[in-house]
Design a protein around this motif. Structure first.
Motif, PDB file in Angstrom:
ATOM      1  N   LEU A  75       0.881  -1.151   0.000  1.00 42.06           N
ATOM      2  CA  LEU A  75       0.000   0.000   0.000  1.00 42.06           C
ATOM      3  C   LEU A  75       0.924   1.207   0.000  1.00 42.06           C
ATOM      4  CD1 LEU A  75      -3.053   0.639   0.181  1.00 42.06           C
ATOM      5  CD2 LEU A  75      -2.729   0.925   2.637  1.00 42.06           C
TER       6      LEU A  75
ATOM      7  N   THR B 206      -5.371  -9.332  -6.540  1.00 44.25           N
ATOM      8  CA  THR B 206      -5.233  -8.126  -5.707  1.00 44.25           C
ATOM      9  C   THR B 206      -4.613  -6.988  -6.509  1.00 44.25           C
ATOM     10  OG1 THR B 206      -4.883  -9.559  -3.805  1.00 44.25           O
ATOM     11  CG2 THR B 206      -4.276  -7.256  -3.529  1.00 44.25           C
TER      12      THR B 206
ATOM     13  N   ALA C 248      -7.241  -5.597  -8.773  1.00 45.94           N
ATOM     14  CA  ALA C 248      -8.225  -4.810  -8.032  1.00 45.94           C
ATOM     15  C   ALA C 248      -7.635  -3.443  -7.650  1.00 45.94           C
ATOM     16  CB  ALA C 248      -8.671  -5.571  -6.790  1.00 45.94           C
ATOM     17  N   GLN C 249      -6.353  -3.475  -7.232  1.00 45.61           N
ATOM     18  CA  GLN C 249      -5.689  -2.237  -6.813  1.00 45.61           C
ATOM     19  C   GLN C 249      -5.486  -1.278  -7.993  1.00 45.61           C
ATOM     20  OE1 GLN C 249      -2.154  -3.326  -4.663  1.00 45.61           O
ATOM     21  NE2 GLN C 249      -2.588  -1.885  -3.033  1.00 45.61           N
TER      22      GLN C 249
ATOM     23  N   CYS D 100      -7.502  -0.920 -10.354  1.00 40.06           N
ATOM     24  CA  CYS D 100      -8.826  -0.465 -10.803  1.00 40.06           C
ATOM     25  C   CYS D 100      -9.598   0.050  -9.599  1.00 40.06           C
ATOM     26  CB  CYS D 100      -9.607  -1.598 -11.465  1.00 40.06           C
ATOM     27  SG  CYS D 100      -8.759  -2.373 -12.848  1.00 40.06           S
ATOM     28  N   SER D 101      -8.979   0.917  -8.812  1.00 38.25           N
ATOM     29  CA  SER D 101      -9.580   1.289  -7.531  1.00 38.25           C
ATOM     30  C   SER D 101     -10.611   2.408  -7.642  1.00 38.25           C
ATOM     31  CB  SER D 101      -8.483   1.697  -6.550  1.00 38.25           C
ATOM     32  OG  SER D 101      -7.850   2.882  -6.997  1.00 38.25           O
ATOM     33  N   PHE D 102     -10.441   3.292  -8.625  1.00 35.94           N
ATOM     34  CA  PHE D 102     -11.314   4.477  -8.680  1.00 35.94           C
ATOM     35  C   PHE D 102     -12.712   4.146  -9.183  1.00 35.94           C
ATOM     36  CE2 PHE D 102      -7.150   6.883  -9.679  1.00 35.94           C
ATOM     37  CZ  PHE D 102      -6.816   6.909  -8.333  1.00 35.94           C
TER      38      PHE D 102
ATOM     39  N   PRO E 102     -13.973   0.719 -10.667  1.00 34.63           N
ATOM     40  CA  PRO E 102     -13.857  -0.648 -11.180  1.00 34.63           C
ATOM     41  C   PRO E 102     -15.064  -1.059 -12.013  1.00 34.63           C
ATOM     42  CG  PRO E 102     -14.249  -0.612  -8.796  1.00 34.63           C
ATOM     43  CD  PRO E 102     -14.031   0.805  -9.225  1.00 34.63           C
TER      44      PRO E 102
ATOM     45  N   ASP F 259      -7.486   2.517 -13.407  1.00 35.42           N
ATOM     46  CA  ASP F 259      -7.230   3.893 -12.984  1.00 35.42           C
ATOM     47  C   ASP F 259      -6.392   4.630 -14.035  1.00 35.42           C
ATOM     48  OD1 ASP F 259      -8.460   3.009 -10.714  1.00 35.42           O
ATOM     49  OD2 ASP F 259      -6.640   2.964  -9.483  1.00 35.42           O
TER      50      ASP F 259
END
Ligand SMILES: [Zn+2]
Length: 156
Positions: free
Chosen positions: A66, A103, A106-107, A109-111, A113, A117
């Protein structure tokens, strides 16, 4: 699909960082234009979040990253100010292969999904085995298939 092309000095820098931060995942950005390319390592605060709230952050920094938000923002502002592109986002997989995990997807495509992003950014994943660099792979958004797929990584 976008191919990844980074300089040898950048590759050497991110490999050195990944080996140094082993057994934890490292992360950062590569920014640049036609004449310059800079590596911007970002602190991985996954362990801090995991210690604070293991229910929300079940993984520690050995299997997740992160980005420290202020450092992340500083790189975005620097790139904007210097009119540089974000070339790549990189992170490492300690004692795991260089693949783009669920993961990671997913990270990325956080804004909004499942849209990415940054559809034009290449993601570089490094496999570090027992503290030594094993292999790197690059992943980019495939606009036709609407998913991330491995792309060519050129180091020159
Ligand atoms: Zn990963």
């Amino acid at each position: 699909m976008k191919a990844a092309s980074i300089r040898r000095a950048s590759m050497d820098a991110i490999v050195a960082q990944a080996e140094r931060e082993f057994p934890f995942e490292c992360c950062g950005f590569i920014i640049g234009d036609d004449s310059v390319e800079d590596v911007r390592p970002i602190a991985n605060i996954q362990d801090r979040m995991h210690a604070k709230d293991p229910a929300v952050f079940p993984r520690d920094a050995r299997t997740a990253f992160l980005m420290e938000p202020k450092e992340h923002l500083a790189v975005m502002l620097e790139a904007d100010r210097r009119k540089l592109a974000i070339r790549a986002v990189y992170h490492s997989h300690p004692d795991h292969d260089a693949y783009f995990s669920a993961t990671d997807r997913a990270q990325a495509c956080s804004f909004d999904p499942p849209a990415p992003d940054y559809p034009d950014i290449v993601y570089i994943v490094m496999s570090i085995r027992a503290g030594k660099f094993a292999r790197a792979a690059a992943f980019a958004w495939d606009f036709k298939k609407k998913e991330f797929a491995e792309t060519k990584l050129t180091v020159e």
